[in-house]
Design a protein around this motif. Structure first.
Motif, PDB file in Angstrom:
ATOM      1  N   ILE A 215     -17.085  17.913 -34.365  1.00  0.00           N
ATOM      2  CA  ILE A 215     -18.166  18.892 -34.439  1.00  0.00           C
ATOM      3  C   ILE A 215     -19.263  18.313 -35.314  1.00  0.00           C
ATOM      4  CG2 ILE A 215     -18.810  21.176 -35.260  1.00  0.00           C
ATOM      5  CD1 ILE A 215     -15.981  22.090 -34.571  1.00  0.00           C
ATOM      6  N   LEU A 216     -20.483  18.356 -34.821  1.00  0.00           N
ATOM      7  CA  LEU A 216     -21.617  17.799 -35.546  1.00  0.00           C
ATOM      8  C   LEU A 216     -22.113  18.810 -36.574  1.00  0.00           C
ATOM      9  CD1 LEU A 216     -23.573  16.134 -32.615  1.00  0.00           C
ATOM     10  CD2 LEU A 216     -21.946  15.089 -34.179  1.00  0.00           C
ATOM     11  N   THR A 217     -22.093  18.389 -37.815  1.00  0.00           N
ATOM     12  CA  THR A 217     -22.591  19.213 -38.912  1.00  0.00           C
ATOM     13  C   THR A 217     -23.729  18.476 -39.594  1.00  0.00           C
ATOM     14  OG1 THR A 217     -21.036  18.272 -40.491  1.00  0.00           O
ATOM     15  CG2 THR A 217     -20.313  20.236 -39.284  1.00  0.00           C
ATOM     16  N   PHE A 218     -24.260  19.071 -40.630  1.00  0.00           N
ATOM     17  CA  PHE A 218     -25.358  18.457 -41.360  1.00  0.00           C
ATOM     18  C   PHE A 218     -24.945  17.123 -41.972  1.00  0.00           C
ATOM     19  CE2 PHE A 218     -27.403  17.808 -45.476  1.00  0.00           C
ATOM     20  CZ  PHE A 218     -28.711  17.649 -45.063  1.00  0.00           C
ATOM     21  N   SER A 219     -23.730  17.054 -42.489  1.00  0.00           N
ATOM     22  CA  SER A 219     -23.314  15.872 -43.239  1.00  0.00           C
ATOM     23  C   SER A 219     -22.702  14.769 -42.390  1.00  0.00           C
ATOM     24  CB  SER A 219     -22.329  16.272 -44.334  1.00  0.00           C
ATOM     25  OG  SER A 219     -21.196  16.850 -43.746  1.00  0.00           O
ATOM     26  N   ASN A 220     -22.310  15.039 -41.153  1.00  0.00           N
ATOM     27  CA  ASN A 220     -21.688  13.982 -40.360  1.00  0.00           C
ATOM     28  C   ASN A 220     -22.440  13.684 -39.067  1.00  0.00           C
ATOM     29  OD1 ASN A 220     -20.984  16.063 -38.649  1.00  0.00           O
ATOM     30  ND2 ASN A 220     -18.906  15.365 -38.346  1.00  0.00           N
ATOM     31  N   THR A 221     -23.723  14.002 -39.003  1.00  0.00           N
ATOM     32  CA  THR A 221     -24.516  13.759 -37.812  1.00  0.00           C
ATOM     33  C   THR A 221     -25.447  12.582 -38.035  1.00  0.00           C
ATOM     34  OG1 THR A 221     -24.466  16.097 -37.267  1.00  0.00           O
ATOM     35  CG2 THR A 221     -26.148  14.784 -36.182  1.00  0.00           C
ATOM     36  N   ASN A 222     -25.533  11.725 -37.040  1.00  0.00           N
ATOM     37  CA  ASN A 222     -26.430  10.585 -37.104  1.00  0.00           C
ATOM     38  C   ASN A 222     -27.240  10.552 -35.815  1.00  0.00           C
ATOM     39  OD1 ASN A 222     -27.465   8.179 -38.259  1.00  0.00           O
ATOM     40  ND2 ASN A 222     -26.269   7.022 -36.780  1.00  0.00           N
ATOM     41  N   THR A 223     -28.535  10.314 -35.922  1.00  0.00           N
ATOM     42  CA  THR A 223     -29.397  10.213 -34.752  1.00  0.00           C
ATOM     43  C   THR A 223     -29.661   8.742 -34.480  1.00  0.00           C
ATOM     44  OG1 THR A 223     -30.439  12.303 -35.337  1.00  0.00           O
ATOM     45  CG2 THR A 223     -31.574  10.937 -33.725  1.00  0.00           C
TER      46      THR A 223
END
Length: 184
Positions: free
Chosen positions: A110-118
């Protein structure tokens, strides 16, 4: 109970724990019960504070929309009442329940603020495990890298990790050459 000494009567205070009453020159005042304690009894647990949860923070998660609702111990509200108020407020949207996940095949992170990369190349949001273009099959990165990179990646994917461990570069198979070292 007064504190201090004969020379300095206003210096320090006695611990208000029923079994202690130690004179402490740097006493601690409890945020909950407003009593004074020594270093040994300053924690809520040590002096069994009846209002220990007045500053605690709790999070209640709505089952409909997965929104988290923060509460503190001071409110004294029941969780059910808070959830009912949330549903009635209009902020509860069941469509928001599905959290975004990593688009890589078979990844359920699940993509959250702390584990998301663009990705800077294709602008796709992925989890940290798949942050490199090779890991999330970035099509633009493969197109710009040339045919030699595709061959390398195909060869790398087809290799087994066990093949490297069994035979090294220039070494022979262990079954044809007897071992020179004997185990006892």
């Amino acid at each position: 109970m007064g504190g201090g000494t004969e020379a300095f009567p206003d210096l320090g205070q006695h611990c208000q724990h029923p079994d202690c009453h130690q004179l402490d020159f740097l006493p601690f005042k409890c945020d909950g019960c407003r009593k004074v304690f020594c270093l040994d009894h300053r924690s809520y647990k040590k002096h069994e504070c009846p209002k220990s949860d007045h500053n605690s923070r709790k999070v209640v998660v709505c089952e409909n929309c997965s929104m988290s609702i923060e509460t503190t111990g001071r409110d004294g509200e029941d969780e059910k009442v808070m959830l009912e108020r949330h549903v009635k407020s209009g902020n509860c949207d069941p469509k928001k329940k599905n959290k975004p996940t990593c688009p890589v095949r078979r990844c359920k992170e699940i993509l959250t603020f702390s584990n998301t990369n663009t990705c800077k190349i294709c602008q796709v949001k992925v989890c940290l495990k798949h942050r490199f273009p090779v890991d999330h099959a970035c099509k633009q990165a493969r197109a710009s890298s040339g045919p030699w990179n595709e061959k390398f990646l195909a060869a790398l994917a087809s290799r087994n990790a066990g093949d490297c461990a069994r035979t090294g570069r220039g070494s022979q198979s262990s079954s044809s050459t007897p071992s020179s070292v004997k185990a006892y």
